[in-house]
Design a protein around this motif. Structure first.
Motif, PDB file in Angstrom:
ATOM      1  N   CYS A 159     -41.036 -45.805 -34.739  1.00  0.00           N
ATOM      2  CA  CYS A 159     -39.597 -45.721 -34.492  1.00  0.00           C
ATOM      3  C   CYS A 159     -38.860 -46.410 -35.630  1.00  0.00           C
ATOM      4  CB  CYS A 159     -39.225 -46.389 -33.167  1.00  0.00           C
ATOM      5  SG  CYS A 159     -39.862 -45.587 -31.696  1.00  0.00           S
ATOM      6  N   GLU A 160     -37.579 -46.097 -35.709  1.00  0.00           N
ATOM      7  CA  GLU A 160     -36.712 -46.774 -36.659  1.00  0.00           C
ATOM      8  C   GLU A 160     -35.344 -46.940 -36.023  1.00  0.00           C
ATOM      9  OE1 GLU A 160     -35.947 -44.429 -40.116  1.00  0.00           O
ATOM     10  OE2 GLU A 160     -35.966 -42.544 -38.993  1.00  0.00           O
ATOM     11  N   LEU A 161     -34.597 -47.928 -36.510  1.00  0.00           N
ATOM     12  CA  LEU A 161     -33.245 -48.136 -36.020  1.00  0.00           C
ATOM     13  C   LEU A 161     -32.323 -47.097 -36.646  1.00  0.00           C
ATOM     14  CD1 LEU A 161     -32.712 -52.002 -36.008  1.00  0.00           C
ATOM     15  CD2 LEU A 161     -32.835 -50.475 -34.050  1.00  0.00           C
ATOM     16  N   LEU A 162     -31.459 -46.527 -35.836  1.00  0.00           N
ATOM     17  CA  LEU A 162     -30.499 -45.557 -36.342  1.00  0.00           C
ATOM     18  C   LEU A 162     -29.349 -46.303 -37.009  1.00  0.00           C
ATOM     19  CD1 LEU A 162     -29.478 -42.672 -36.608  1.00  0.00           C
ATOM     20  CD2 LEU A 162     -28.398 -42.925 -34.385  1.00  0.00           C
ATOM     21  N   ARG A 163     -29.308 -46.237 -38.318  1.00  0.00           N
ATOM     22  CA  ARG A 163     -28.249 -46.920 -39.069  1.00  0.00           C
ATOM     23  C   ARG A 163     -27.210 -45.943 -39.607  1.00  0.00           C
ATOM     24  NH1 ARG A 163     -33.007 -49.805 -40.383  1.00  0.00           N
ATOM     25  NH2 ARG A 163     -32.873 -51.997 -39.799  1.00  0.00           N
ATOM     26  N   ASN A 164     -27.467 -44.646 -39.454  1.00  0.00           N
ATOM     27  CA  ASN A 164     -26.549 -43.619 -39.932  1.00  0.00           C
ATOM     28  C   ASN A 164     -25.514 -43.337 -38.842  1.00  0.00           C
ATOM     29  OD1 ASN A 164     -25.245 -41.266 -40.774  1.00  0.00           O
ATOM     30  ND2 ASN A 164     -27.081 -40.469 -41.788  1.00  0.00           N
ATOM     31  N   GLN A 165     -24.343 -43.935 -38.975  1.00  0.00           N
ATOM     32  CA  GLN A 165     -23.311 -43.780 -37.955  1.00  0.00           C
ATOM     33  C   GLN A 165     -22.777 -42.345 -37.893  1.00  0.00           C
ATOM     34  OE1 GLN A 165     -22.473 -46.119 -35.682  1.00  0.00           O
ATOM     35  NE2 GLN A 165     -24.187 -47.204 -36.622  1.00  0.00           N
ATOM     36  N   ALA A 166     -22.819 -41.631 -39.015  1.00  0.00           N
ATOM     37  CA  ALA A 166     -22.364 -40.235 -38.997  1.00  0.00           C
ATOM     38  C   ALA A 166     -23.276 -39.395 -38.115  1.00  0.00           C
ATOM     39  CB  ALA A 166     -22.329 -39.684 -40.419  1.00  0.00           C
TER      40      ALA A 166
END
Length: 259
Positions: A159-166
């Motif tokens: 898993c990864e943290l979603l850092r792309n707010q778009a």
């Protein structure tokens, strides 16, 4: 595997205890997976290239920064339990944070301290966190045992943290609020490993052709939130009401002349 780990394994000097070595390996991997910057710079202490030198004197530590360089993260390794750290109970972590801020030349509010110890309790951690509120600093406490799992490749989080707010905005426009996503506790292994906090979005890293799943990080349920007498009474009432309603439905379905 990373070059840092390769260098540590290639050392010809005697190694420290297996628990400390696993903690160091896991901490370096975790720092990389979180996207921390490990560049050597003054006055920061870089990750080690020689384990014997690194653990020559405890506590041992290395420093990294976040991607924007706004926060200094110190990984500090101990071979004594959390409650045996030097200082007064309730101020142990605050003392370590002030020392880190002084050595790195940043404000205490820009310090994140990651303590790695052989043993700790939630009560001890909560007590220490209260003293940090006035400093604005952050602390994470991990047991050496935590990194036994990290050092097993098939257990590393996919898993990864979603850092792309778009991307998040497009998701919400199409599927609705992120509150409708499946939930995962912030105390889950993956969340702790990646440093996810309530409100973050976890995005699975799928192989080619697989669907990616989204999960919303939520605060953990505490025992007193679950097993209160009032809540048990509400549950019993709900079950009784549901049973009575189902009995009523069966009656009017099976007996048209009920009324």
């Amino acid at each position: 595997m990373s070059t840092w780990i390769d260098k540590m394994h290639s050392s010809t000097l005697s190694e420290p205890s297996p628990a400390l070595l696993q903690a160091l390996q896991g901490a370096v991997c975790m720092a990389q997976d979180r996207g921390y910057v490990m560049q050597i710079g003054n006055p920061l202490t870089p990750p080690p290239t020689n384990t014997k030198v690194f653990f020559r004197k405890l506590p041992a530590h290395f420093d990294v920064t976040d991607k924007l360089g706004q926060e200094v993260i110190r990984f500090e390794f101990w071979d004594v339990p959390f409650n045996k750290l030097p200082g007064e109970t309730g101020r142990l972590v605050a003392k370590r944070v002030r020392r880190t801020a002084r050595h790195t030349g940043v404000a205490t509010a820009r310090v994140r301290l990651v303590l790695l110890v052989p043993h700790s309790t939630r009560q001890q951690e909560r007590l220490e966190r209260r003293a940090l509120k006035s400093l604005g600093a952050k602390v994470e406490v991990f047991l050496h045992q935590f990194f036994v799992r990290v050092n097993q490749p098939h257990h590393l989080p996919r898993c990864e943290l979603l850092r792309n707010q778009a991307m998040l905005q497009r998701f919400q426009d199409r599927y609705g609020s992120a509150a409708n996503l499946p939930k995962i506790s912030s105390e889950d292994f993956v969340c702790r490993y990646l440093g996810a906090v309530p409100g973050d979005i976890l995005l699975s890293t799928a192989a080619f052709g697989e669907m990616r799943s989204w999960r919303l990080v939520v605060p953990p349920l505490r025992s007193h939130d679950i097993y209160t007498e009032e809540l048990e009474q509400r549950v019993r009432q709900q079950r009784n009401s549901t049973a009575a309603f189902m009995t009523y439905l069966r009656t009017i379905t099976e007996d048209p002349d009920h009324y």
